[in-house]
Design a protein around this motif. Structure first.
Motif, PDB file in Angstrom:
ATOM      1  N   LEU A   1      21.165  15.398  23.730  1.00  0.00           N
ATOM      2  CA  LEU A   1      21.958  16.164  24.683  1.00  0.00           C
ATOM      3  C   LEU A   1      21.329  16.206  26.074  1.00  0.00           C
ATOM      4  O   LEU A   1      21.957  16.671  27.026  1.00  0.00           O
ATOM      5  N   VAL A   2      20.063  15.738  26.166  1.00  0.00           N
ATOM      6  CA  VAL A   2      19.373  15.712  27.459  1.00  0.00           C
ATOM      7  C   VAL A   2      19.702  14.397  28.165  1.00  0.00           C
ATOM      8  O   VAL A   2      19.609  13.324  27.545  1.00  0.00           O
ATOM      9  N   PRO A   3      20.110  14.442  29.446  1.00  0.00           N
ATOM     10  CA  PRO A   3      20.418  13.192  30.157  1.00  0.00           C
ATOM     11  C   PRO A   3      19.227  12.236  30.153  1.00  0.00           C
ATOM     12  O   PRO A   3      18.063  12.659  30.147  1.00  0.00           O
ATOM     13  N   ALA A   4      19.532  10.965  30.166  1.00  0.00           N
ATOM     14  CA  ALA A   4      18.472   9.950  30.092  1.00  0.00           C
ATOM     15  C   ALA A   4      17.514  10.055  31.273  1.00  0.00           C
ATOM     16  O   ALA A   4      16.294   9.893  31.110  1.00  0.00           O
ATOM     17  N   TRP A   5      18.046  10.355  32.475  1.00  0.00           N
ATOM     18  CA  TRP A   5      17.163  10.419  33.646  1.00  0.00           C
ATOM     19  C   TRP A   5      16.199  11.598  33.541  1.00  0.00           C
ATOM     20  O   TRP A   5      15.049  11.523  33.992  1.00  0.00           O
ATOM     21  N   LYS A   6      16.651  12.709  32.904  1.00  0.00           N
ATOM     22  CA  LYS A   6      15.746  13.845  32.729  1.00  0.00           C
ATOM     23  C   LYS A   6      14.646  13.515  31.727  1.00  0.00           C
ATOM     24  O   LYS A   6      13.487  13.903  31.904  1.00  0.00           O
ATOM     25  N   ARG A   7      15.018  12.816  30.641  1.00  0.00           N
ATOM     26  CA  ARG A   7      13.994  12.420  29.660  1.00  0.00           C
ATOM     27  C   ARG A   7      12.971  11.489  30.288  1.00  0.00           C
ATOM     28  O   ARG A   7      11.761  11.614  30.057  1.00  0.00           O
ATOM     29  N   ALA A   8      13.453  10.526  31.100  1.00  0.00           N
ATOM     30  CA  ALA A   8      12.533   9.589  31.752  1.00  0.00           C
ATOM     31  C   ALA A   8      11.638  10.309  32.745  1.00  0.00           C
ATOM     32  O   ALA A   8      10.419  10.045  32.823  1.00  0.00           O
ATOM     33  N   ALA A   9      12.224  11.243  33.528  1.00  0.00           N
ATOM     34  CA  ALA A   9      11.415  11.973  34.511  1.00  0.00           C
ATOM     35  C   ALA A   9      10.372  12.840  33.817  1.00  0.00           C
ATOM     36  O   ALA A   9       9.211  12.916  34.250  1.00  0.00           O
ATOM     37  N   ALA A  10      10.766  13.508  32.715  1.00  0.00           N
ATOM     38  CA  ALA A  10       9.811  14.341  31.991  1.00  0.00           C
ATOM     39  C   ALA A  10       8.691  13.505  31.387  1.00  0.00           C
ATOM     40  O   ALA A  10       7.512  13.896  31.417  1.00  0.00           O
ATOM     41  N   ALA A  11       9.041  12.335  30.850  1.00  0.00           N
ATOM     42  CA  ALA A  11       8.009  11.462  30.288  1.00  0.00           C
ATOM     43  C   ALA A  11       7.041  10.986  31.363  1.00  0.00           C
ATOM     44  O   ALA A  11       5.823  10.918  31.140  1.00  0.00           O
ATOM     45  N   ALA A  12       7.567  10.652  32.555  1.00  0.00           N
ATOM     46  CA  ALA A  12       6.707  10.210  33.654  1.00  0.00           C
ATOM     47  C   ALA A  12       5.782  11.329  34.110  1.00  0.00           C
ATOM     48  O   ALA A  12       4.596  11.105  34.380  1.00  0.00           O
ATOM     49  N   LEU A  13       6.304  12.580  34.185  1.00  0.00           N
ATOM     50  CA  LEU A  13       5.472  13.709  34.586  1.00  0.00           C
ATOM     51  C   LEU A  13       4.389  13.996  33.548  1.00  0.00           C
ATOM     52  O   LEU A  13       3.247  14.306  33.906  1.00  0.00           O
TER      53      LEU A  13
END
Length: 484
Positions: free
Chosen positions: A376-388
Motif C-alpha cells: 500500500l506504500v507508493p514505490a517512490w516512498k519505499r525507494a526514498a525510505a530505503a535510500a535514507l
C-alpha cells in the motif's frame, strides 16, 4: 577469542624481549604434557573446567611466545659487536642480503628515499678484506636518484652504506655501489603474489598514461601499492583521516567478496556451494594485492564465513576474526608489529563490537511501519525510505570506524582530523565504486585490453571528483590537529 588474545600477547612478548629459548621450550612442553595427561588420563586426574581453560590459555601463550622468539632474529648491537669487536666502523661497508618486504617511500618526495628490510647474508668492510657471515634482518634506508628503481621483494642485492646502532641497527645506503644480484629468493607464494600484482598494475595503467597521479591513486586503492602515490595526494588522505582507505587493502577484499556473494545470491546458487566458487577467486585477488596482512585477514574471514554452511555450521564474525589473527601471526610473527596489521584488526574488531549498536540507532521515522502493508506504500516512498536508511547506516558505520581508528591514527600518524567523519562519507562509497570498476578492469582487461582502458577511463571521473572533495576538506581551517 580468548585463545587468540593470549596468542597475540605471547607473540608480542616473544618479539619484544630477549627470552631464553631453552627454559621456555621446556616449560611449554611440560605444560602441554600435563594437559594431555589431564584430558586423556584417568578421570581422577582431570582438573576443573576453569583450571583446564587457564592451562589451555597458558599453553597458547607459551607456544606463541616460543614461536615468536625463535623467529625474531633481527641484527642487534651485540651481533654487530661480535662481528666488529673493536667497534662498528664509521666508514661505509658492503652488505649482501635478500629484500624481505615491499620498499616504502619516505620523506616529502617519493624520490627522496625508500625503507625496507633485508635478510643479511654477509658484511664486508673493505674490498681487500673477506666478507663476514652474519644472520638476521636489518632495516635499510635507501637514498637514490630519480631514474633508479628500488629493490623489490625476493631480490638479492649488494648494498653499500654506513651502519648505525641507535635507536636500532640500520643501514643508510645509496645507489653508489648498489648492485642487483638475483631475483626469486623469497617465499614461493609471496613471489607468485608479486607476479600477479605486477600484471594487475600494468592493466590499471592502461589508458591513464597522461594521468600518472590518477593511476598511482588507483593502484593504491585497488592493490595497496603506494610506491607511485604522489606525496601531495597522500598528505590529503592523511589530513582528512581517510588514509585507511589506502592503507587497509583488506577493505577492498571485503568489497570484492560482498560483490561476488551478491552475484551468487541473485544467481540462485545455494549458500552451501558458495565456497568452491568464491575461494579461488578471492585467493587470486588477494595474491594480486601482494597478500598484505589486511588483505589476508579479509580473505580468511570471508572464506571462513562462506565455508561455514558447507560444513553445517553458522558463521560467526568474532571467531573468524580471531582465527584470521592467529593464522597470520602464526605464519609470520613479525606481523604483530606491523601498522597495517594493527590498524586492520583493530578497525574490524571495533566494527564487530559497534555494528549492533549502529543497527539499533536507526531513528523511528526511518523504520518501516509494522501496521502498514508494504504493497500500500507508493514505490517512490519505499525507494526514498530505503535510500535514507542506507545513508543513515553508512554514516553510523563511518562514525564507528572513525572512533575505532582514532587512537591508533593519532599514535601512528601524529594527527587527528575533525573533518574525517565527513570525508569518510565521501571516501568510502567512492572507494567502493573505484574498487568495483577497477576489479572489472583487471578481470576484463586480462581478456581484452581495450576493456581495461574503458574501465580506467570511467574510474578517472570518479577519482577526480573524490580528489576535489578531499582537497577542499584538507584546505579547510583546522582540518588536521597535530598530536604530541
Amino acid at each position: 577469542m580468548g585463545i587468540a588474545a593470549t596468542g597475540l600477547a605471547g607473540t608480542a612478548a616473544g618479539l619484544a624481549w630477549p627470552i631464553p629459548l631453552l627454559p621456555l621450550a621446556a616449560a611449554t612442553a611440560a605444560l602441554g604434557a600435563l594437559l594431555i595427561a589431564a584430558l586423556f588420563g584417568p578421570a581422577r586426574w582431570r582438573p576443573g573446567r576453569g583450571l583446564l581453560t587457564a592451562g589451555l590459555l597458558a599453553l597458547a601463550a607459551g607456544t606463541a611466545t616460543l614461536a615468536a622468539a625463535m623467529a625474531a632474529q633481527p641484527v642487534s648491537p651485540a651481533d654487530l659487536r661480535r662481528v666488529f669487536p673493536d667497534g662498528v666502523p664509521r666508514e661505509p661497508m658492503t652488505v649482501i642480503g635478500i629484500v624481505t618486504d615491499d620498499p616504502v617511500p619516505v620523506g616529502k618526495s617519493r624520490l627522496d628515499a625508500y625503507q625496507f628490510r633485508v635478510r643479511l647474508e654477509s658484511l664486508q668492510l673493505a674490498s681487500n678484506t673477506p666478507p663476514r657471515r652474519i644472520r638476521g634482518s636489518l632495516r635499510v634506508a635507501w637514498f637514490r636518484p630519480a631514474p633508479v628503481p628500488p629493490p623489490a621483494y625476493g631480490e638479492r642485492w649488494r648494498l653499500r652504506g654506513r651502519v648505525r646502532l641507535d635507536p636500532a641497527p640500520a643501514l643508510a645506503a645509496g645507489t653508489g655501489g648498489a648492485r642487483f644480484l638475483a631475483r626469486g629468493q623469497g617465499h614461493p607464494f609471496r613471489q607468485f603474489s608479486e607476479r600477479r600484482r605486477r600484471a594487475a598494475l600494468r592493466l590499471l595503467e592502461a589508458g591513464l598514461e597522461a594521468h600518472p597521479d590518477t593511476a598511482g591513486l588507483l593502484k593504491a586503492l585497488l592493490l595497496g601499492s603506494r610506491l607511485h602515490l604522489p606525496p601531495d595526494l597522500r598528505q590529503d588522505f592523511m589530513t582528512t583521516g581517510t588514509f585507511h582507505v589506502i592503507a587497509i587493502s583488506g577493505l577492498h577484499v571485503g568489497m570484492i567478496a560482498w560483490l561476488l556473494a551478491t552475484l551468487l545470491r541473485f544467481g540462485g546458487l545455494s549458500r552451501v556451494w558458495w565456497f568452491p566458487v568464491l575461494a579461488p577467486l578471492l585467493i587470486l585477488y588477494t595474491a594480486a594485492t601482494g597478500a598484505s596482512a589486511s588483505a589476508m585477514r579479509a580473505c580468511i574471514m570471508a572464506l571462513l564465513f562462506v565455508a561455514a554452511p558447507l560444513i553445517g555450521r553458522r558463521p560467526d564474525a568474532g571467531s573468524a576474526w580471531a582465527a584470521a589473527a592467529l593464522l597470520i601471526v602464526g605464519l609470520d610473527p613479525f606481523q604483530i608489529q606491523d601498522r597495517g596489521f594493527l590498524l586492520s584488526f583493530t578497525l574490524v574488531g571495533g566494527l564487530l563490537l559497534l555494528a549492533p549498536l549502529t543497527a539499533r540507532s536507526l531513528p523511528a521515522f526511518l523504520k518501516p511501519d509494522p501496521f502498514q502493508a508494504p504493497e500500500l506504500v507508493p514505490a517512490w516512498k519505499r525507494a526514498a525510505a530505503a535510500a535514507l536508511r542506507a545513508a543513515w547506516s553508512s554514516a553510523a558505520l563511518s562514525a564507528a570506524a572513525w572512533l575505532t581508528a582514532l587512537p591508533l591514527t593519532a599514535y601512528f600518524f601524529g594527527n587527528v582530523s575533525p573533518v574525517a567523519l565527513i570525508a569518510n562519507l565521501a571516501a568510502i562509497p567512492a572507494s567502493f565504486l573505484i574498487v568495483l570498476v577497477g576489479g572489472l578492469a583487471i578481470v576484463l582487461g586480462a581478456l581484452w585490453l581495450p576493456l581495461a582502458v574503458l574501465a580506467n577511463t570511467l574510474n578517472l571521473g570518479i577519482i577526480t571528483a573524490l580528489l576535489k572533495i578531499l582537497g577542499w576538506l584538507a584546505a579547510s581551517p583546522d582540518a588536521c590537529v597535530a598530536m604530541p
